[in-house]
Design a protein around this motif. Structure first.
Motif, PDB file in Angstrom:
ATOM      1  N   LYS A  85       2.537   8.791   6.485  1.00 25.74           N
ATOM      2  CA  LYS A  85       2.196   7.943   7.629  1.00 25.74           C
ATOM      3  C   LYS A  85       3.165   6.783   7.808  1.00 25.74           C
ATOM      4  O   LYS A  85       3.605   6.486   8.917  1.00 25.74           O
ATOM      5  CB  LYS A  85       0.767   7.414   7.477  1.00 25.74           C
ATOM      6  CG  LYS A  85      -0.304   8.489   7.617  1.00 25.74           C
ATOM      7  CD  LYS A  85      -1.693   7.872   7.553  1.00 25.74           C
ATOM      8  CE  LYS A  85      -2.773   8.939   7.734  1.00 25.74           C
ATOM      9  NZ  LYS A  85      -4.139   8.350   7.680  1.00 25.74           N
ATOM     10  N   THR A  86       3.501   6.125   6.727  1.00 25.95           N
ATOM     11  CA  THR A  86       4.311   4.906   6.823  1.00 25.95           C
ATOM     12  C   THR A  86       5.797   5.139   6.601  1.00 25.95           C
ATOM     13  O   THR A  86       6.616   4.282   6.922  1.00 25.95           O
ATOM     14  CB  THR A  86       3.831   3.875   5.786  1.00 25.95           C
ATOM     15  OG1 THR A  86       4.045   4.414   4.468  1.00 25.95           O
ATOM     16  CG2 THR A  86       2.356   3.571   5.981  1.00 25.95           C
ATOM     17  N   GLN A  87       6.149   6.301   6.035  1.00 24.85           N
ATOM     18  CA  GLN A  87       7.543   6.610   5.689  1.00 24.85           C
ATOM     19  C   GLN A  87       8.102   5.654   4.633  1.00 24.85           C
ATOM     20  O   GLN A  87       9.314   5.525   4.479  1.00 24.85           O
ATOM     21  CB  GLN A  87       8.439   6.583   6.935  1.00 24.85           C
ATOM     22  CG  GLN A  87       8.130   7.681   7.939  1.00 24.85           C
ATOM     23  CD  GLN A  87       8.413   9.075   7.377  1.00 24.85           C
ATOM     24  OE1 GLN A  87       9.560   9.443   7.175  1.00 24.85           O
ATOM     25  NE2 GLN A  87       7.359   9.838   7.122  1.00 24.85           N
ATOM     26  N   LYS A  88       7.191   4.997   3.914  1.00 25.06           N
ATOM     27  CA  LYS A  88       7.626   4.113   2.838  1.00 25.06           C
ATOM     28  C   LYS A  88       7.826   4.912   1.553  1.00 25.06           C
ATOM     29  O   LYS A  88       7.144   5.902   1.307  1.00 25.06           O
ATOM     30  CB  LYS A  88       6.599   2.997   2.611  1.00 25.06           C
ATOM     31  CG  LYS A  88       6.567   1.959   3.720  1.00 25.06           C
ATOM     32  CD  LYS A  88       5.638   0.809   3.356  1.00 25.06           C
ATOM     33  CE  LYS A  88       5.664  -0.274   4.422  1.00 25.06           C
ATOM     34  NZ  LYS A  88       4.765  -1.409   4.075  1.00 25.06           N
ATOM     35  N   ILE A  89       8.750   4.424   0.751  1.00 27.10           N
ATOM     36  CA  ILE A  89       9.068   5.114  -0.500  1.00 27.10           C
ATOM     37  C   ILE A  89       8.055   4.741  -1.576  1.00 27.10           C
ATOM     38  O   ILE A  89       7.720   3.567  -1.760  1.00 27.10           O
ATOM     39  CB  ILE A  89      10.490   4.752  -0.966  1.00 27.10           C
ATOM     40  CG1 ILE A  89      11.513   5.315   0.022  1.00 27.10           C
ATOM     41  CG2 ILE A  89      10.757   5.292  -2.369  1.00 27.10           C
ATOM     42  CD1 ILE A  89      12.933   4.919  -0.287  1.00 27.10           C
ATOM     43  N   ARG A  90       7.576   5.749  -2.253  1.00 26.17           N
ATOM     44  CA  ARG A  90       6.733   5.552  -3.425  1.00 26.17           C
ATOM     45  C   ARG A  90       7.507   6.040  -4.639  1.00 26.17           C
ATOM     46  O   ARG A  90       8.242   7.014  -4.565  1.00 26.17           O
ATOM     47  CB  ARG A  90       5.420   6.319  -3.283  1.00 26.17           C
ATOM     48  CG  ARG A  90       4.529   5.794  -2.165  1.00 26.17           C
ATOM     49  CD  ARG A  90       3.281   6.626  -2.023  1.00 26.17           C
ATOM     50  NE  ARG A  90       2.383   6.096  -1.009  1.00 26.17           N
ATOM     51  CZ  ARG A  90       1.269   6.697  -0.620  1.00 26.17           C
ATOM     52  NH1 ARG A  90       0.920   7.855  -1.165  1.00 26.17           N
ATOM     53  NH2 ARG A  90       0.503   6.150   0.310  1.00 26.17           N
ATOM     54  N   MET A  91       7.311   5.368  -5.753  1.00 27.59           N
ATOM     55  CA  MET A  91       8.115   5.666  -6.931  1.00 27.59           C
ATOM     56  C   MET A  91       7.235   5.822  -8.161  1.00 27.59           C
ATOM     57  O   MET A  91       6.387   4.981  -8.442  1.00 27.59           O
ATOM     58  CB  MET A  91       9.138   4.545  -7.152  1.00 27.59           C
ATOM     59  CG  MET A  91      10.087   4.775  -8.310  1.00 27.59           C
ATOM     60  SD  MET A  91      11.334   3.444  -8.434  1.00 27.59           S
ATOM     61  CE  MET A  91      12.383   3.822  -7.033  1.00 27.59           C
ATOM     62  N   LEU A  92       7.430   6.934  -8.863  1.00 27.33           N
ATOM     63  CA  LEU A  92       6.781   7.150 -10.150  1.00 27.33           C
ATOM     64  C   LEU A  92       7.824   6.901 -11.223  1.00 27.33           C
ATOM     65  O   LEU A  92       8.775   7.673 -11.374  1.00 27.33           O
ATOM     66  CB  LEU A  92       6.236   8.578 -10.263  1.00 27.33           C
ATOM     67  CG  LEU A  92       5.651   8.976 -11.624  1.00 27.33           C
ATOM     68  CD1 LEU A  92       4.446   8.106 -11.963  1.00 27.33           C
ATOM     69  CD2 LEU A  92       5.266  10.449 -11.637  1.00 27.33           C
TER      70      LEU A  92
END
Length: 227
Positions: A85-92
């Motif tokens: 939805k936001t096109q934000k990067i998530r990082m594991l």
């Protein structure tokens, strides 16, 4: 020297998002499209960290993942994803030594502060061999196990022994070899039972072996690679 990140992503749209994020922090981004390319590139050039696209990791075979195991244990790394939805990067974050990084930006800055490294060369083959593992050179209290990924320099062993510690010396007898001499080895990394959905075990480096064992191991690896 300007920090450099090795990025692995196959999808073009995702690549553009990741590269923009990395370059906004004034970091050089070298992009490849497969885990095999990660292993090859990381062994040739020093990087501050390796970033891997999550869908690329999910689609990769067990053998492809094994190619980058040593590199990921040698330097900071993380798995990236993009919120739909936001096109934000998530990082594991999968690097044990990261210090207080809670956002992608913080982890990227942390990686840039680390010394760049060249990953160890690892030409692994998906070769399963029965083995016996012991913490003693006389093979007392040995446990039966199996090699899952194999190379001339070491292997990954199935193991759920909590007493085996990182950087400790162990001795391994490979049943397939005609020379039964225990091979002195070092525990380079460990995947604890229950911590992930992947097979628990230890990554070992072969330290001392006989010339006959070296020749047989090389022959086994070459034979598997030709198939």
């Amino acid at each position: 020297m300007q920090p450099q990140i090795l990025l692995a992503v196959a999808d073009e749209e995702r690549r553009l998002i990741y590269e923009t994020f990395i370059k906004n922090e004034r970091v050089i981004c070298h992009t490849v499209s497969s885990l095999r390319d990660v292993a090859n590139q990381a062994a040739r050039q020093p990087y501050n960290a390796i970033f891997l696209d999550m869908p690329l990791m999910v689609k990769a075979s067990r053998y492809e993942k094994s190619l980058v195991e040593d590199a990921l244990h040698a330097m900071p790394n993380a798995r990236l994803n993009i919120a739909a939805k936001t096109q934000k990067i998530r990082m594991l974050i999968s690097w044990d030594d990261q210090d207080g990084a809670h956002t992608p930006e913080e982890h990227l800055r942390y990686c840039c502060e680390q010394l760049p490294k060249v990953a160890p060369i690892c030409n692994r083959v998906p070769l399963n061999l029965n083995a016996v593992l012991s913490c003693s050179p006389d093979m007392t209290d040995a446990e039966r196990t199996v090699c899952i990924d194999f190379s001339v320099g070491g292997c990954f062993l199935f193991c759920v022994n909590d007493e085996i510690a990182l950087q400790s010396t162990v001795w391994i007898r490979l049943v397939a070899l005609s020379d039964p001499t225990p091979i002195a080895s070092t525990i380079c990394w460990k995947r604890e039972w229950g911590m992930t959905s992947e097979i628990p075990g230890v990554g070992v480096r072969f330290d001392v072996m006989t010339p006959q064992q070296q020749a047989e191991i090389l022959s086994l690896c070459r034979g598997k690679l030709k198939k």
